[in-house]
Write a protein that holds these residues in place. Sequence first.
Motif, PDB file in Angstrom:
ATOM      1  N   LYS A   1      37.125  37.178  48.955  1.00  0.00           N
ATOM      2  CA  LYS A   1      38.414  37.436  48.316  1.00  0.00           C
ATOM      3  C   LYS A   1      39.088  38.662  48.941  1.00  0.00           C
ATOM      4  O   LYS A   1      40.290  38.665  49.161  1.00  0.00           O
ATOM      5  N   PHE A   2      38.283  39.703  49.205  1.00  0.00           N
ATOM      6  CA  PHE A   2      38.811  40.891  49.868  1.00  0.00           C
ATOM      7  C   PHE A   2      39.435  40.497  51.202  1.00  0.00           C
ATOM      8  O   PHE A   2      40.525  40.956  51.559  1.00  0.00           O
TER       9      PHE A   2
ATOM     10  N   PRO B   1      22.582  35.116  41.710  1.00  0.00           N
ATOM     11  CA  PRO B   1      23.947  35.332  41.204  1.00  0.00           C
ATOM     12  C   PRO B   1      24.609  36.616  41.682  1.00  0.00           C
ATOM     13  O   PRO B   1      25.811  36.636  41.936  1.00  0.00           O
ATOM     14  N   TYR B   2      23.835  37.706  41.818  1.00  0.00           N
ATOM     15  CA  TYR B   2      24.461  38.962  42.238  1.00  0.00           C
ATOM     16  C   TYR B   2      24.912  38.870  43.689  1.00  0.00           C
ATOM     17  O   TYR B   2      26.021  39.285  44.038  1.00  0.00           O
TER      18      TYR B   2
ATOM     19  N   LYS C   1      25.627  36.166  45.240  1.00  0.00           N
ATOM     20  CA  LYS C   1      26.760  35.220  45.236  1.00  0.00           C
ATOM     21  C   LYS C   1      28.049  35.949  44.891  1.00  0.00           C
ATOM     22  O   LYS C   1      29.085  35.745  45.514  1.00  0.00           O
ATOM     23  N   ALA C   2      27.970  36.797  43.862  1.00  0.00           N
ATOM     24  CA  ALA C   2      29.145  37.566  43.434  1.00  0.00           C
ATOM     25  C   ALA C   2      29.629  38.458  44.574  1.00  0.00           C
ATOM     26  O   ALA C   2      30.835  38.589  44.804  1.00  0.00           O
ATOM     27  N   MET C   3      28.710  39.076  45.288  1.00  0.00           N
ATOM     28  CA  MET C   3      29.066  39.927  46.420  1.00  0.00           C
ATOM     29  C   MET C   3      29.775  39.113  47.504  1.00  0.00           C
ATOM     30  O   MET C   3      30.786  39.518  48.073  1.00  0.00           O
TER      31      MET C   3
ATOM     32  N   ARG D   1      38.610  25.967  39.606  1.00  0.00           N
ATOM     33  CA  ARG D   1      38.759  27.104  40.529  1.00  0.00           C
ATOM     34  C   ARG D   1      40.160  27.130  41.122  1.00  0.00           C
ATOM     35  O   ARG D   1      40.749  28.194  41.297  1.00  0.00           O
TER      36      ARG D   1
ATOM     37  N   ARG E   1      31.415  36.296  47.162  1.00  0.00           N
ATOM     38  CA  ARG E   1      32.747  35.909  46.657  1.00  0.00           C
ATOM     39  C   ARG E   1      33.697  37.092  46.715  1.00  0.00           C
ATOM     40  O   ARG E   1      34.876  36.944  47.042  1.00  0.00           O
ATOM     41  N   PHE E   2      33.186  38.275  46.359  1.00  0.00           N
ATOM     42  CA  PHE E   2      34.009  39.488  46.392  1.00  0.00           C
ATOM     43  C   PHE E   2      34.537  39.731  47.793  1.00  0.00           C
ATOM     44  O   PHE E   2      35.730  39.968  48.009  1.00  0.00           O
ATOM     45  N   TRP E   3      33.651  39.665  48.795  1.00  0.00           N
ATOM     46  CA  TRP E   3      34.070  39.955  50.164  1.00  0.00           C
ATOM     47  C   TRP E   3      34.995  38.868  50.715  1.00  0.00           C
ATOM     48  O   TRP E   3      35.938  39.171  51.453  1.00  0.00           O
TER      49      TRP E   3
ATOM     50  N   TYR F   1      30.101  35.165  37.536  1.00  0.00           N
ATOM     51  CA  TYR F   1      28.784  35.806  37.474  1.00  0.00           C
ATOM     52  C   TYR F   1      28.207  35.706  36.061  1.00  0.00           C
ATOM     53  O   TYR F   1      27.057  35.300  35.869  1.00  0.00           O
TER      54      TYR F   1
ATOM     55  N   ILE G   1      29.893  44.690  39.797  1.00  0.00           N
ATOM     56  CA  ILE G   1      30.568  43.490  40.298  1.00  0.00           C
ATOM     57  C   ILE G   1      32.056  43.708  40.061  1.00  0.00           C
ATOM     58  O   ILE G   1      32.468  44.133  38.971  1.00  0.00           O
ATOM     59  N   CYS G   2      32.862  43.431  41.071  1.00  0.00           N
ATOM     60  CA  CYS G   2      34.313  43.657  40.968  1.00  0.00           C
ATOM     61  C   CYS G   2      35.088  42.359  41.167  1.00  0.00           C
ATOM     62  O   CYS G   2      34.563  41.411  41.741  1.00  0.00           O
ATOM     63  N   GLU G   3      36.347  42.365  40.710  1.00  0.00           N
ATOM     64  CA  GLU G   3      37.234  41.189  40.722  1.00  0.00           C
ATOM     65  C   GLU G   3      36.940  40.305  39.522  1.00  0.00           C
ATOM     66  O   GLU G   3      35.841  39.740  39.388  1.00  0.00           O
TER      67      GLU G   3
ATOM     68  N   GLU H   1      33.319  26.277  48.401  1.00  0.00           N
ATOM     69  CA  GLU H   1      32.392  26.213  47.258  1.00  0.00           C
ATOM     70  C   GLU H   1      32.051  24.753  46.943  1.00  0.00           C
ATOM     71  O   GLU H   1      30.897  24.420  46.665  1.00  0.00           O
TER      72      GLU H   1
ATOM     73  N   HIS I   1      38.495  48.862  45.996  1.00  0.00           N
ATOM     74  CA  HIS I   1      39.810  48.685  45.364  1.00  0.00           C
ATOM     75  C   HIS I   1      40.166  49.776  44.377  1.00  0.00           C
ATOM     76  O   HIS I   1      41.331  49.946  44.035  1.00  0.00           O
TER      77      HIS I   1
ATOM     78  N   GLU J   1      27.048  32.288  35.297  1.00  0.00           N
ATOM     79  CA  GLU J   1      25.826  31.887  35.995  1.00  0.00           C
ATOM     80  C   GLU J   1      24.582  32.587  35.451  1.00  0.00           C
ATOM     81  O   GLU J   1      23.517  31.994  35.386  1.00  0.00           O
ATOM     82  N   VAL J   2      24.716  33.849  35.092  1.00  0.00           N
ATOM     83  CA  VAL J   2      23.548  34.581  34.594  1.00  0.00           C
ATOM     84  C   VAL J   2      23.207  34.163  33.159  1.00  0.00           C
ATOM     85  O   VAL J   2      22.056  33.942  32.837  1.00  0.00           O
TER      86      VAL J   2
ATOM     87  N   VAL K   1      35.461  36.759  39.843  1.00  0.00           N
ATOM     88  CA  VAL K   1      34.091  36.858  40.362  1.00  0.00           C
ATOM     89  C   VAL K   1      33.170  37.247  39.203  1.00  0.00           C
ATOM     90  O   VAL K   1      32.074  36.691  39.046  1.00  0.00           O
TER      91      VAL K   1
END
Lengths: 219, 225
Positions: free
Chosen positions: B100-101, B89-90, B92-94, A96, B96-98, A73, A64-66, B73, A51, A76-77, A69
């Motif tokens: 959304k993309f 978590p990382y 998971k974030a990936m 959500r 979610r990112f894809w 993250y 991490i993007c968006e 979810e 993007h 959660e971390v 999201v």
Amino acid sequence: MEGGVVLLDFWPSMFGMRVRIALAEKEIKYEYIEQDLRNKSDLLLQMNPVHKKIPVLVHNGKPICESLVQVQYIDEVWKNQAPLLPADPYKRATARFWADFVDKKMYDSGSRVWKTKGEEQEAAKKEFIGNLKLLEGELGDNLYFGGDGFGYVDVALVPFYCWFYAYEQCGNFSIEAECPKLIAWAKRCMQKESVAKSLADPEKVYGFLLQLKKAYGIE
Amino acid sequence: MGEEVKVFGFWSSPYTLRAVLALRLKGVPYEYVEENVLGNKSPLLLKYNPIHKKVPVLLHNGKPIVESLVILEYIDEIWKSKPILPKHPYDKAMARFWAKFFDDKCMPAVWKPFWCPEDEREKAVEEACQCLKTLETALNGKRFFGGEEIGLVDIAANFVGFFLRTMQEVTGLELLSAEKFPHLFKWTDEFVNHSVVKENLPPRDKQLEFNRVIIAKYEAGEIKA
């Protein structure tokens, strides 16, 4: 950049502000790197090749993007402090849903308020206020969208508050007159240090918007 | 177990299919209620999704959940067998990112070329292929976006997984081919042949016919893109 947290951001971005708030809520130390969006850095293009946008959160060297999201993250971390999403799955789904509603509706309808004139602008204002009223309905008599505590939807929405002054000036209307409960909620959020420190100054945002309008050729 | 699970959907909706696939993967029994999205919206749909008035709606013990990615979810959190989201978590974030993309960029981009005016088609095709190329990169040679098993992104991307090739077949407009996007093309075969997916896709002939009908309606000016 191994270890630690870095945020690539742009000071007036509501999306960047969401992440700043989440990091502040969890008391996470991070490096803030301001980006010039007219001249995108190699770092930004490398960290967000899809993007090419801010904000980008980098944790232990991994991007991490968006913004939503990123907020999830962070939640959660760093789960032991200031939880943003509720524990109950149905309440999480509701949170959500409303954060997604903010994403789908607020930026676009707000943008149309300052980008248009005349009849188009009146329609944009109506839609913008309509969306805010739906959010007011969801807030109800709660202190925050998260209920008694500040949460995910509050984080998603409150950054737009510092843009309200700019929208009002451009659209010649009062958001507080239409949505007093929502403004009361926003002011309540601003009592929190994490929010007050993360939001941009509304006058500065308006100044930025005027420059943007000039660049777009809008009067 | 005293659980009531209902899905309000449309048989040809990729968004409805998301909810259906997740429930089927996890072996969750549910009642399916068909909504005619081309006709009048039912009072129940308007009651359960007053904001967006769309399918799918998941009803769990009388409580509605809407927006397909939110539904996915929720399903993953309630029914923990066969997880569709990664644990870490990382990762998971990936995922979610894809997802959304896919929703924000891919869906509109791959849908548009079939519906836009002639003079806009070349640009629309280019943008669609750009998205497919990005998806191919995201797949990174894996069998599924979720790795060895299908996950959130595979389920979210079902329009490319199944529906896109049916639109290509009916219109002759080819966006996704084995030559241009070999990994992504192979993924569509893996996807439609997955043991759970293949039992729950719209019947191919019915989908092809439906594509022809809506294209004809569009060309006759009866419906908008």
